[in-house]
Design a protein around this motif. Sequence first.
Motif, mmCIF file in Angstrom:
data_model
loop_
_atom_site.group_PDB
_atom_site.id
_atom_site.type_symbol
_atom_site.label_atom_id
_atom_site.label_comp_id
_atom_site.label_asym_id
_atom_site.label_seq_id
_atom_site.Cartn_x
_atom_site.Cartn_y
_atom_site.Cartn_z
ATOM 1 N N MET A 65 0.842 -1.180 0.000
ATOM 2 C CA MET A 65 0.000 0.000 0.000
ATOM 3 C C MET A 65 0.885 1.240 0.000
ATOM 4 O O MET A 65 1.785 1.374 0.815
ATOM 5 C CB MET A 65 -0.897 -0.009 1.235
ATOM 6 N N THR A 66 0.619 2.147 -0.913
ATOM 7 C CA THR A 66 1.318 3.422 -0.953
ATOM 8 C C THR A 66 0.567 4.426 -0.100
ATOM 9 O O THR A 66 -0.659 4.491 -0.142
ATOM 10 C CB THR A 66 1.410 3.950 -2.403
ATOM 11 N N LEU A 67 1.310 5.182 0.677
ATOM 12 C CA LEU A 67 0.728 6.211 1.519
ATOM 13 C C LEU A 67 1.335 7.541 1.126
ATOM 14 O O LEU A 67 2.553 7.710 1.175
ATOM 15 C CB LEU A 67 1.017 5.928 2.998
ATOM 16 N N ASP A 68 0.504 8.483 0.697
ATOM 17 C CA ASP A 68 0.948 9.845 0.428
ATOM 18 C C ASP A 68 0.567 10.703 1.620
ATOM 19 O O ASP A 68 -0.539 10.566 2.160
ATOM 20 C CB ASP A 68 0.282 10.417 -0.820
ATOM 21 N N LEU A 69 1.484 11.559 2.044
ATOM 22 C CA LEU A 69 1.231 12.457 3.159
ATOM 23 C C LEU A 69 1.387 13.891 2.679
ATOM 24 O O LEU A 69 2.390 14.237 2.047
ATOM 25 C CB LEU A 69 2.221 12.190 4.300
ATOM 26 N N PHE A 70 0.389 14.726 2.948
ATOM 27 C CA PHE A 70 0.430 16.146 2.638
ATOM 28 C C PHE A 70 0.267 16.915 3.944
ATOM 29 O O PHE A 70 -0.724 16.733 4.648
ATOM 30 C CB PHE A 70 -0.705 16.540 1.682
ATOM 31 N N ALA A 71 1.255 17.740 4.289
ATOM 32 C CA ALA A 71 1.186 18.594 5.469
ATOM 33 C C ALA A 71 1.004 20.022 4.990
ATOM 34 O O ALA A 71 1.830 20.552 4.236
ATOM 35 C CB ALA A 71 2.465 18.471 6.294
ATOM 36 N N GLY A 72 -0.073 20.661 5.418
ATOM 37 C CA GLY A 72 -0.413 21.994 4.941
ATOM 38 C C GLY A 72 -0.020 23.096 5.899
ATOM 39 O O GLY A 72 -0.115 22.947 7.117
ATOM 40 N N ILE A 73 0.426 24.202 5.318
ATOM 41 C CA ILE A 73 0.814 25.386 6.084
ATOM 42 C C ILE A 73 0.021 26.571 5.545
ATOM 43 O O ILE A 73 0.276 27.041 4.425
ATOM 44 C CB ILE A 73 2.329 25.648 5.970
ATOM 45 N N PRO A 74 -0.952 27.078 6.311
ATOM 46 C CA PRO A 74 -1.717 28.230 5.850
ATOM 47 C C PRO A 74 -0.913 29.522 6.020
ATOM 48 O O PRO A 74 -0.249 29.726 7.036
ATOM 49 C CB PRO A 74 -2.950 28.227 6.752
ATOM 50 N N VAL A 75 -0.956 30.361 4.990
ATOM 51 C CA VAL A 75 -0.240 31.638 5.014
ATOM 52 C C VAL A 75 -1.218 32.765 4.714
ATOM 53 O O VAL A 75 -2.246 32.564 4.070
ATOM 54 C CB VAL A 75 0.935 31.649 4.012
ATOM 55 N N THR A 76 -0.870 33.946 5.175
ATOM 56 C CA THR A 76 -1.714 35.114 4.940
ATOM 57 C C THR A 76 -1.685 35.539 3.479
ATOM 58 O O THR A 76 -2.713 35.811 2.873
ATOM 59 C CB THR A 76 -1.273 36.290 5.828
ATOM 60 N N ASP A 77 -0.473 35.611 2.913
ATOM 61 C CA ASP A 77 -0.284 36.113 1.556
ATOM 62 C C ASP A 77 0.608 35.138 0.793
ATOM 63 O O ASP A 77 1.819 35.089 1.017
ATOM 64 C CB ASP A 77 0.351 37.504 1.625
ATOM 65 N N TYR A 78 0.011 34.372 -0.103
ATOM 66 C CA TYR A 78 0.739 33.353 -0.864
ATOM 67 C C TYR A 78 1.936 33.944 -1.605
ATOM 68 O O TYR A 78 3.047 33.419 -1.521
ATOM 69 C CB TYR A 78 -0.219 32.673 -1.847
ATOM 70 N N ALA A 79 1.734 35.025 -2.336
ATOM 71 C CA ALA A 79 2.810 35.616 -3.145
ATOM 72 C C ALA A 79 3.976 36.083 -2.279
ATOM 73 O O ALA A 79 5.141 35.954 -2.673
ATOM 74 C CB ALA A 79 2.278 36.772 -3.986
ATOM 75 N N ALA A 80 3.697 36.592 -1.100
ATOM 76 C CA ALA A 80 4.757 37.041 -0.195
ATOM 77 C C ALA A 80 5.458 35.864 0.473
ATOM 78 O O ALA A 80 6.666 35.915 0.722
ATOM 79 C CB ALA A 80 4.182 37.979 0.866
ATOM 80 N N ALA A 81 4.738 34.797 0.764
ATOM 81 C CA ALA A 81 5.310 33.637 1.455
ATOM 82 C C ALA A 81 6.138 32.748 0.536
ATOM 83 O O ALA A 81 7.108 32.116 0.983
ATOM 84 C CB ALA A 81 4.191 32.811 2.092
ATOM 85 N N ALA A 92 10.111 14.104 0.438
ATOM 86 C CA ALA A 92 10.566 12.710 0.378
ATOM 87 C C ALA A 92 9.523 11.992 -0.460
ATOM 88 O O ALA A 92 8.427 12.520 -0.699
ATOM 89 C CB ALA A 92 10.677 12.089 1.770
ATOM 90 N N GLU A 93 9.850 10.792 -0.895
ATOM 91 C CA GLU A 93 8.916 10.081 -1.751
ATOM 92 C C GLU A 93 7.548 9.940 -1.080
ATOM 93 O O GLU A 93 7.441 9.463 0.053
ATOM 94 C CB GLU A 93 9.472 8.694 -2.090
ATOM 95 N N HIS A 94 6.525 10.438 -1.770
ATOM 96 C CA HIS A 94 5.134 10.376 -1.300
ATOM 97 C C HIS A 94 4.877 11.230 -0.054
ATOM 98 O O HIS A 94 3.881 11.011 0.641
ATOM 99 C CB HIS A 94 4.694 8.932 -1.037
ATOM 100 N N ARG A 95 5.762 12.180 0.227
ATOM 101 C CA ARG A 95 5.589 13.058 1.394
ATOM 102 C C ARG A 95 5.768 14.499 0.948
ATOM 103 O O ARG A 95 6.822 14.874 0.431
ATOM 104 C CB ARG A 95 6.582 12.694 2.489
ATOM 105 N N TYR A 96 4.741 15.289 1.187
ATOM 106 C CA TYR A 96 4.682 16.642 0.645
ATOM 107 C C TYR A 96 4.381 17.655 1.750
ATOM 108 O O TYR A 96 3.658 17.354 2.702
ATOM 109 C CB TYR A 96 3.563 16.740 -0.400
ATOM 110 N N VAL A 97 4.924 18.853 1.573
ATOM 111 C CA VAL A 97 4.573 19.998 2.408
ATOM 112 C C VAL A 97 4.057 21.062 1.447
ATOM 113 O O VAL A 97 4.668 21.306 0.397
ATOM 114 C CB VAL A 97 5.779 20.527 3.206
ATOM 115 N N TYR A 98 2.940 21.664 1.801
ATOM 116 C CA TYR A 98 2.395 22.685 0.923
ATOM 117 C C TYR A 98 2.016 23.929 1.704
ATOM 118 O O TYR A 98 1.721 23.867 2.898
ATOM 119 C CB TYR A 98 1.198 22.159 0.125
ATOM 120 N N ILE A 99 2.078 25.065 0.994
ATOM 121 C CA ILE A 99 1.555 26.307 1.553
ATOM 122 C C ILE A 99 0.278 26.640 0.782
ATOM 123 O O ILE A 99 0.139 26.308 -0.401
ATOM 124 C CB ILE A 99 2.557 27.479 1.480
#
Length: 112
Positions: free
Chosen positions: A1-17, A43-50
């Motif tokens: 089983m493949t597991l993808d992980l997405f960790a989200g970081i909310p920001v006030t201003d995308y263009a500035a961040a 890392a493989e199948h592990r993501y951080v997003y803003i």
Amino acid sequence: MTLDLFAGIPVTDYAAALPWYEKFFGGQPSFLPNDIEAVWEVAEHRYVYIVQDPKRAGSALVLSFVDDLDDRVADIARRGIEPAGHETYGGATKVIYRDADGNEISLGGGSG
């Protein structure tokens, strides 16, 4: 089983961040799903997003354990970002970074 992980970081201003995160991660996002979100594969199948989300900005807590903590901290410093702090727990070190909104993005490892 493949597991993808997405960790989200909310920001006030995308263009500035976006430039700060490009420096932190050492490059352009892996992909851009839309005009207010950027994703890095750390890392493989592990993501951080803003994502632009002003109501939630400043509340993220993201910690990644790495084998090469000292090297990564040095690389990030060469790109112009210094840690906001260090914490030690037994034999592990946590190096804390904060973006302009106050989101905490940390690296942990056995040295530091």
